[in-house]
Design an enzyme around this catalytic site. Sequence first.
Site, mmCIF file in Angstrom:
data_model
loop_
_atom_site.group_PDB
_atom_site.id
_atom_site.type_symbol
_atom_site.label_atom_id
_atom_site.label_comp_id
_atom_site.label_asym_id
_atom_site.label_seq_id
_atom_site.Cartn_x
_atom_site.Cartn_y
_atom_site.Cartn_z
ATOM 1 N N SER A 72 0.804 -1.218 0.000
ATOM 2 C CA SER A 72 0.000 0.000 0.000
ATOM 3 C C SER A 72 0.839 1.271 0.000
ATOM 4 O O SER A 72 0.326 2.347 -0.299
ATOM 5 C CB SER A 72 -0.940 0.016 1.210
ATOM 6 O OG SER A 72 -0.214 -0.040 2.426
ATOM 7 N N ASP A 361 -3.232 8.355 7.781
ATOM 8 C CA ASP A 361 -4.179 7.477 8.468
ATOM 9 C C ASP A 361 -3.408 6.633 9.476
ATOM 10 O O ASP A 361 -2.289 6.964 9.847
ATOM 11 C CB ASP A 361 -4.985 6.631 7.468
ATOM 12 C CG ASP A 361 -4.125 5.671 6.648
ATOM 13 O OD1 ASP A 361 -2.956 5.440 7.019
ATOM 14 O OD2 ASP A 361 -4.617 5.128 5.635
ATOM 15 N N HIS A 364 -0.309 5.057 7.166
ATOM 16 C CA HIS A 364 0.317 5.658 5.990
ATOM 17 C C HIS A 364 0.640 7.138 6.191
ATOM 18 O O HIS A 364 -0.146 7.866 6.788
ATOM 19 C CB HIS A 364 -0.596 5.497 4.769
ATOM 20 C CG HIS A 364 -0.963 4.079 4.481
ATOM 21 N ND1 HIS A 364 -2.167 3.530 4.889
ATOM 22 C CD2 HIS A 364 -0.288 3.079 3.858
ATOM 23 C CE1 HIS A 364 -2.210 2.253 4.520
ATOM 24 N NE2 HIS A 364 -1.081 1.972 3.890
#
Length: 400
Positions: A72, A361, A364
């Site tokens: 991610s 978040d 991240h």
Amino acid sequence: MDSIFAIQTFSILITILFLDPIIALEYPQEIINNLYPDLVSNANGTVATPPAEAPARNSSSLPPALFVIGDSSVDCGTNNFLGTFARADRLPYGRDFDTHQPTGRFCNGRIPVDYLALRLGLPFVPSYLGQTGSIDNMIRGVNYASAGAGIIFSSGSELGQHISLTQQIQQVMDTFQMFILSLGENAAFDLISNSIFYISIGSNDYIHYYLRNASSVQSLYLPWSFNQFLAQTMKQEIQNLYNANVRNVVVMGLAPIGCAPYYLWLYDSPNGQCVEMINNMIMEFNFDMRFMVEDLNHKLPGANIVFCDAFEGSMDIIKNHNRYGFNVTTDACCGLGKYGWIMCISSDMACGNASNHIWWDQFHPTDAVNEILADNVWSSLHASMCYPMNLQQMISQNTK
């Protein structure tokens, strides 16, 4: 509609709050289905795409393409096409991106490879699953990265579908075969050997595997032996790429996930202090990876493999946050609960200004952090974190 979503959001948050913290990343399937009824759709027509055109290339010596493998940290939309809860195809993700719309990037804006593509005079690299299969769309680069993916095949599997490292390498090989068939063997090998391959993966092997003690892994591997296992697996995959004529590789180390908002909450960190036990594992993994890269550079003729220590670069940002303009260092811009550890699922959960936050978040970083790290990978602009050289030096060396 907003009231219905608010009720659904409240339901999932209440469910999360009463879960055992160690399994707090697992969500009941019926709640997922209610929130995201189109989860297994390919998101066609719902996800904005980045600008197709790249800025003018300043030099013919620049690499012809950028290929991205990872999780991610560099996923640009792969998971939009998969049945998974690990998706970033809804606002507020992407709100500060060029299109101000979600693209599948786990960030408020750009990810590091977006900034590097611009440095290379290339367009933003398209997702392998999002392109049409046309050589024209792939010849300047492809992004295979998938959120939730790990070096270990099953890492992150509790979140749903993902494309693991081994599967991504197979997709790379499939792409090479397409190049050979369309361009001819010599032209394809020339393209592959002169392109940049960027690898950023491994965090999920800790977040979703070792730290969760999946399959009782902690009774089988001490942290140091687990790190070595991951590094040796990565070494074999890089050798597989080398055997397919890949020569220029940037291997990213792991960021300090012990400083991530989720773990600050999980370990009840006082005053936002990073979780030392987790960060020690990450530092040891990065040491193993750096040694592995040095070994490959000595053993593989013509290989130019660079290791960039994201832990080192990130800790420089955290320790010198005022110099970089960050005044929120522990709390996620988007999330709820202490440190914002509850996952970002609504624009109402996001702060107004992400540019002064380190974390977007629960796991991240923000666009602003990604830009700093990308600058370091490119030219060591803010801190020297790449060994034995940065990307710009690698390219300069290749043209001599």
